[in-house]
Design an enzyme around this catalytic site. Structure first.
Site: not given
Length: 1325
Positions: A413, A415, A772, A852, A948, A954
């Site tokens: 990931d 963030t 962001r 992400t 996105r 994922k």
């Protein structure tokens, strides 16, 4: 108690099961039925609150535990052989002796299981007897009872800092607004406060709640494990239905905070609570090494059967060759001898019993002990300890440590995993005008370089806004300057008041306002006209920042109390429990004091260009308009505050914001920096103080919470001045822009009508700068539209079926024709050492993917910052909007990549190709018809960046890569949206960061920083794999070498299954004499030092793929074992040939030679000797001689007719014994020793070369490492190979598909494919 027939009990049990399985449950109060027998209770079919997590009972422990242990086939195998030994015709040993090894193993395992279950029993008893308060109709008050006494339908009262015992539907709180604050750290690890509201219609102003007056029916769904959803409605006596959701449910295990007391109705109890349904216990994963081990065990079984078949055939031939019946062949009870064929058939099973230890009985137990030892050293590694959060590495899966050394793909990931998840407000765009916040950017730069002289000027806390803003270009306050000069430690302590609050470090809370934006707000505030205030977009923008969130406000002086002495919600086998104390530590003072630590320079997104680029960043007209307020740059604009606001101003600085995400906290603190202070929030109101000091109380009519489908959240309020219904919305730009209506105000100048396009331009720039982004909008809802919408909303909330979809539909219905206010850019900084870690992992042969949910521009910028993408990479950016386009582009791109890799000049080079793909395109390429082509393309790329993507995407990506490429995968993340990905990978690693503990609790290993992944994999992963692989191979070798001594002896005893070694000494040989050395070898051996493994990451490649535990390695060890056994048997045989020694006198040297050979063989394999190694090796030899000497001295008639009395004592007095032991051991080990010498001298492996470097002094070692990296093509030396563009066909999009008319026809708005050779990204200082 009346007697009931068994039939009635069965009938009640079936009725209870049917009641529990219904989709809807109708619950009523237990108070009218208090005191009646259980059969007359309305809620009797539902479980009580008593819990039982134990696996066994005292009465049935032995049979149940044996049943559990016999799930392991090896145990069944050895028990079967022990039982077979009781059959007289096939027995090889005394039946009682044959039972000893398996009984020892079963007893040790049973003791371990009993101890673990006893701890679970103690935890259950402590939890079930925890006190709570239940309302009693008889006593007319809440009385103290135990948790186990709570039933569905009871009324439970919980007090501040108490843990909720059951799932409660909230009916009353001490708060007049019907709000209860809870902390869910025990459930998901989140320490921020969350609000729960009383069910609509039950919030009264009465200080006390009367449970006896509750005569409604609670209708709720069947229990499930979803912690975020709950369907329920309360049906009143007048048939009016009131909907309730998760916002009115207090979950078992959460803690009440900042609320004096709360009363709720029990809807789920015991094992039906959502928390208990999530308690599935530890997951079992089988490691790759264990799967290989099982295959080799099958080979050993085949080998065993082959040897037994040889023994049976040999016995048959020996009997056939006898000229007469010898006297030592004893006839059966009938006086007849068995036929040779029948005797050989019996001998087959006897040989199985004799050679059974060819299958290592203690191997599985030894592996478990080795893994426990490995985990101990991993969890106690000081380099994996994080001082800021006071947390260390955690291991939740005990059986896959060796998989850490075989990872080939990492899915990460972004963030909170690569970044700190500490959001810092950087820039904003309002009405198409961009405000760069240069002063705040300089402050952030100074934070990263605390020794800079500029800290005197810029590293300051903003002055209290209530005393006025100063817009002077220079700070003339000498007192303020002196206070901050060189006072790094003081600045760290700025957040002490908020030490228990998440997202509250000074880095996140302190924002220096932009001067031009302050002037604009000052102009808006200075106007006394209410109409201008109504229409001013700047005030609305900051009101949206302060209102459109779920931030809970509390006073800093009201510190959160921790319930001391109160039993924690914990069970031994619950993965949620062991983290609760750790999570509490994460909010400690150390977390705040260390939050100002120096960040790596590469994480900066501030540059000279970003500070001075406003001239070309904003349209010239807007820049002139913004600058005409302060033409000389030296004027001061301040807001005059009425004197009566001085007292409230003292309290505003003591506010604490409890945010559920760092984004919300950053925006609320940004609004506060401009004077728009969020003062309080209840379920139906929110209070904001304006810069002028005026407090506005907005009535909150509804909150449309964020969900992954809408990608936005909204708050519907009634404006206190205009009395209009206003909807403030924030969300992702692509989710907001398509919902916009007309421009904000038609009366603005013509240039400002283009604000949407300008704002989108700013958003794109923010994304490219790695920020962001969020868009903010406003919508005024008419009275008629609101009344119609509110009715639909209430029906959706009261629904049971399809409730989530109906609620989302109502939200979408309202969120249309929005008016754009502006946008924000928030920075999420990279964690420390992330670029170095990714480079090391890449050099180790691991492909790193980043998945992400951010925009492609943001993700690409972060990709370059963390060195996932390099300047010299060919970056393929795939973004398609239809399946036909996607198919064509995928085929052509794959063809070009293959051609590029097959060019002669690129054959020996690693392809420096990176792929960037968005979520919509990813969905198409993961379809069944394109999946293989996508995987083929992805495996040819050095790194892949997916943007996105949703949580399900994922996990889908991880599963596809793992299954298609048959590779070892690792997933790392920190949030709830990463749980699916973590569980789909071979190894899941959770990062205990700012987003709670969901990822940690779903993971196999937990770390606190991404940089810890480097040592965890490259050092501990390599060690764990090599140690365990070599230990397993050694175990097989040891058993085969020893068993073959018995096998060779059969050729000289007529294959009669006779042994030349005493039974007890044979048992002791494997259980005691040679058991500890391989365990020590598996725990402590270090083939290469940690410094070399970190300095040369390429060494990690030795464990990837087949690794060291290969098919060839196993069989080479088996052949070596056969050779050594031949030497150990025939050298003594030839030495004692034609002598008159007895059988045990011949067997004792064999046993001694075998011990020395097996231990010295291990000594050759040990790479790092320590005191522990010497003690265990010498201790094993000493133990052998002591036990054998004592046994030979006291065993006079232990094994008639031949007894081992005084055998070893006689042997040790004979020089021949020492000569035979020495010669046999040397000859047996000579081939292996020579093989190691020749291999290490002629063709040394990378690990051997690394061990040579370990012996050098540090300076010479560093020089060798540089030459090594140059020779191996690793690290930055490889850059020279990348300077020339690898293929002219991949330089521009137009050149990629020159011969594909179909592609050229569809290249347009539906397709984006950029192959970038020199990506121009912002310069990072």
């Amino acid at each position: 108690m009346t007697w009931r027939s068994p039939l009635a009990l069965v009938r009640d049990a079936l009725r209870g099961q049917r009641a529990r399985e219904r989709d809807l449950r109708y619950l009523v109060s237990n108070l009218p039925y208090e005191g009646l027998e259980k059969g007359k209770q309305p809620n009797r079919h539902f479980y009580s609150n008593a819990i039982k997590t134990t696996k066994y009972t005292l009465l049935f422990f032995i049979p149940m535990n044996l049943f559990e242990q016999f799930h392991r086939l090896a145990n069944i195998y050895f028990v079967g052989l022990a039982i077979l030994n009781f059959v007289p015709v096939v027995s090889a040993f005394e039946p009682e002796v044959a039972l000893i090894p398996i009984c020892v193993i079963l007893c040790l395992t049973a003791l371990k299981d009993a101890w673990e279950d006893f701890r679970r029993y103690q935890s259950d008893r402590k939890l079930n007897n925890t006190p709570c308060f239940i309302y009693s109709r008889k006593d007319k008050q809440f009385v103290e009872r135990c948790w186990k006494d709570v039933r569905v339908g009871d009324f439970v009262k919980v007090f501040c800092n108490e843990i909720v015992s059951v799932d409660l539907l909230l009916l009353h709180t001490s708060d007049p607004n019907g709000v209860c604050h809870i902390e869910t750290a025990n459930l998901d690890g989140e320490t921020n406060l969350k609000q729960r509201r009383v069910v609509s219609g039950f919030c009264t102003s009465d200080p006390e709640f009367e449970p006896e007056s509750f005569n409604s029916i609670v209708v709720c769904e069947r229990p499930n494990n979803n912690l975020n959803h709950f369907k329920c409605y309360v049906e009143k006596p007048d048939k009016d239905k009131v909907g309730a959701g998760i916002e009115s449910l207090l979950l078992r295990g959460c803690t009440v905070r900042n609320t004096d007391h709360a009363v709720g109705f029990v809807v789920y109890a015991g094992h039906e609570t959502k928390t208990m349904l999530n308690n599935n216990g530890p997951r079992y994963k089988r490691s790759k090494l264990e799967r290989k081990l099982n295959i080799d065990v099958i080979f050993c079984v085949i080998l065993l059967l082959s040897m037994c078949l040889v023994g049976a055939v040999g016995h048959f031939l020996w009997l056939q060759a006898l000229p007469s019946v010898p006297p030592y062949l004893v006839p059966n009870s009938n006086g007849h001898l068995d036929s040779p064929s029948l005797s050989s058939f019996y001998m087959f099973f006897t040989m199985i019993i004799l050679l059974q230890i060819l299958i290592p009985i203690s191997l599985y137990v030894s592996i478990e002990l080795v893994k426990i030892g490995q985990i101990y050293f991993i969890t106690n590694d000081i380099d994996l300890y994080d001082e800021e959060t006071d947390s260390r590495m955690q291991c939740k899966a005990l059986n896959i440590t060796e998989d850490l050394g075989q990872i080939e793909y990492i899915f990460s990931d972004k963030t909170g995993t690569l970044t700190e998840n500490k959001m810092v407000f950087r820039r904003c765009s309002i009405m198409g005008t961009e405000y760069p916040h240069k002063e705040n950017a300089i402050r952030l730069t100074v934070i990263d370089e605390p020794d800079s002289e500029e800290e005197v000027i810029f590293n300051q806390r903003p002055r209290p806004l209530q005393k006025g803003w100063s817009l002077d270009t220079e700070d003339t306050n000498p007192e303020n300057t002196q206070h901050h000069h060189g006072s790094r430690r003081k600045s760290k302590g700025a957040g002490n008041a908020q030490s228990n609050v998440a997202f509250s470090s000074p880095l996140e809370t302190q924002v220096i306002p932009d001067r031009k934006l302050l002037q604009q707000i000052s102009r808006a505030e200075s106007s006394s006209s209410s109409s201008s205030r109504k229409m001013d977009p700047y005030l609305d923008f900051f009101l949206a920042l302060a209102i459109c969130n779920t931030v809970v406000v509390s006073m800093a002086t009201a510190q959160r109390q921790r319930a001391s002495g109160f039993p924690r919600y914990c069970q031994t086998n619950n993965p949620l429990d062991t983290l609760s104390s750790l999570v509490r530590k994460a909010g400690s003072l150390r977390h705040i004091l260390t939050s100002w630590q120096r960040m790596p320079k590469r994480t900066h997104t501030l540059s000279e260009d970003s500070v001075i680029e406003e001239d070309h960043f904003n349209p010239p007209v807007k820049m002139e308009r913004a600058g005409d307020l302060n033409t000389d740059g030296a004027q001061t604009c301040s807001l005059h505050v009425p004197p009566q606001c001085d007292k409230p101003a003292a309290t505003s600085d003591k506010l604490c914001y409890e945010a559920e995400s760092p984004d919300e906290a950053a925006l609320v603190y940004a609004a506060k920096a401009y004077g728009f202070t969020l003062l309080g929030r209840t379920h139906d109101s929110v209070t904001v103080r304006l810069p002028s000091g005026q407090n506005l109380v907005f009535e909150v009519l509804d909150t449309l919470t964020f969900d992954s489908n809408r990608k936005r959240m909204s708050v519907l309020v009634r404006h206190p001045i205009t009395k209009e219904y206003v909807l403030y919305t924030k969300g992702a730009d692509y989710a907001i822009m398509e919902l916009l209506g007309t421009p904000y105000a038609e009366h603005l100048s013509g240039n400002q009508k283009n604000m949407v396009a300008d704002t989108q331009h700013h958003l794109d720039y923010y994304a490219k700068d790695g920020l962001r982004t969020l868009c903010f909008t406003k919508k005024v809802v008419s009275d008629k539209a609101y009344e119609s919408w509110s009715a639909n909303r209430q029906r959706a909330l009261a629904a049971i079926d399809n409730r989530e979809q109906l609620i989302m539909d109502t939200a979408v219905q309202l969120e249309t024709n929005l008016t754009l206010l502006g946008a924000t850019g928030v920075e999420d900084r990279l964690q420390e050492s992330v670029p170095d870690t990714i480079m090391a992992l890449r050099e180790a042969g691991i492909q790193v993917w980043v998945l992400t949910g951010d925009k492609p521009e943001t993700a690409v910028n972060i990709g370059y910052a963390c060195r996932l993408l390099e300047e010299e990479d060919l970056v393929i950016n795939m973004s398609c909007k239809n399946k036909l386009t996607c198919t064509s582009i995928l085929d052509c791109t794959l063809e070009e990549v293959r051609r590029y890799a097959n060019e002669p000049r690129n054959v020996d080079m690693t392809p420096d190709i990176s792929l960037v793909i968005d979520g919509y395109t990813l969905t198409m390429v993961l379809s069944s018809d394109l999946q293989d082509r996508f995987v083929d393309l992805a495996k040819r790329c050095r790194s892949v960046l997916c943007c996105r993507v949703t949580p399900l995407q994922k996990s889908r990506v991880v599963k596809v890569i793992r299954e298609k490429l048959k590779v070892m995968t690792l997933a790392v993340g920190d949030g709830a949206n990463d749980v699916n990905m973590i569980q789909a990978a071979d190894i899941g690693i959770g990062i205990s960061g700012q987003e709670g503990m969901q990822a940690v609790m779903a993971s196999d290993f937990a770390i606190s920083r991404f940089k810890h992944l480097k040592k965890l994999l490259l050092v501990h992963g390599h060690w764990c794999y090599t140690r365990l692989a070599n230990m397993i191979i050694y175990f097989f070798y040891k058993n085969v070498a020893y068993v073959n001594l018995l096998f060779w002896y059969q050729f000289f005893c007529g294959f009669s299954a006779t042994t030349m070694i005493d039974y007890w000494l044979m048992i002791f040989f494997n259980l005691f004499f040679t058991s500890l050395p391989p365990i020590m070898f598996g725990i402590m051996d270090k083939d290469v030092s940690a410094e070399m493994l970190l300095g040369i990451p390429e060494l990690y490649k030795t464990g990837q793929g087949a690794g060291e535990y290969k098919f060839s390695t196993f069989w080479v060890s088996m052949l070596d074992a056969f050779y050594q056994s031949l030497v150990c048997f025939f050298i003594p045989y030839l030495a004692y040939q034609d002598s008159d020694i007895d059988v045990f006198t011949f067997g004792t040297p064999l046993n001694t030679i075998s011990l020395f050979t097996i231990l010295l063989h291990l000594s050759i394999e040990i790479k790092a000797w320590t005191v522990v190694h010497w003690v265990i090796m010498l201790g094993s030899v000493a133990l052998y001689f002591i036990v054998t000497l004592v046994y030979s001295a006291i065993c006079v008639t232990c094994n008639p007719p031949s007894n081992p009395y005084w055998i070893l004592q006689s042997q040790m007095a004979d020089p021949m014994f020492y000569l035979i032991c020495t010669i046999s051991t040397v000859v047996a080990l000579l081939p292996r020793y020579m093989f190691h010498v020749l291999r290490n001298s002629i063709a040394p492996s990378p690990l051997v070369q690394a061990r040579h470097l370990d012996r050098l002094d540090p300076s010479a070692r560093e020089q060798w490492i540089k030459e090594w990296r140059s020779f191996r093509g690793g690290g930055q030396v490889k850059r020279s190979e990348l300077s020339t563009p690898p293929s002219p066909t991949l330089e521009t999009p137009a050149d990629i598909y020159p011969q594909s008319p179909a592609v050229s026809d569809i290249m347009g708005d539906d397709f984006t494919l950029n192959v970038i050779t020199n990506y121009q990204r912002p310069v990072h200082t």
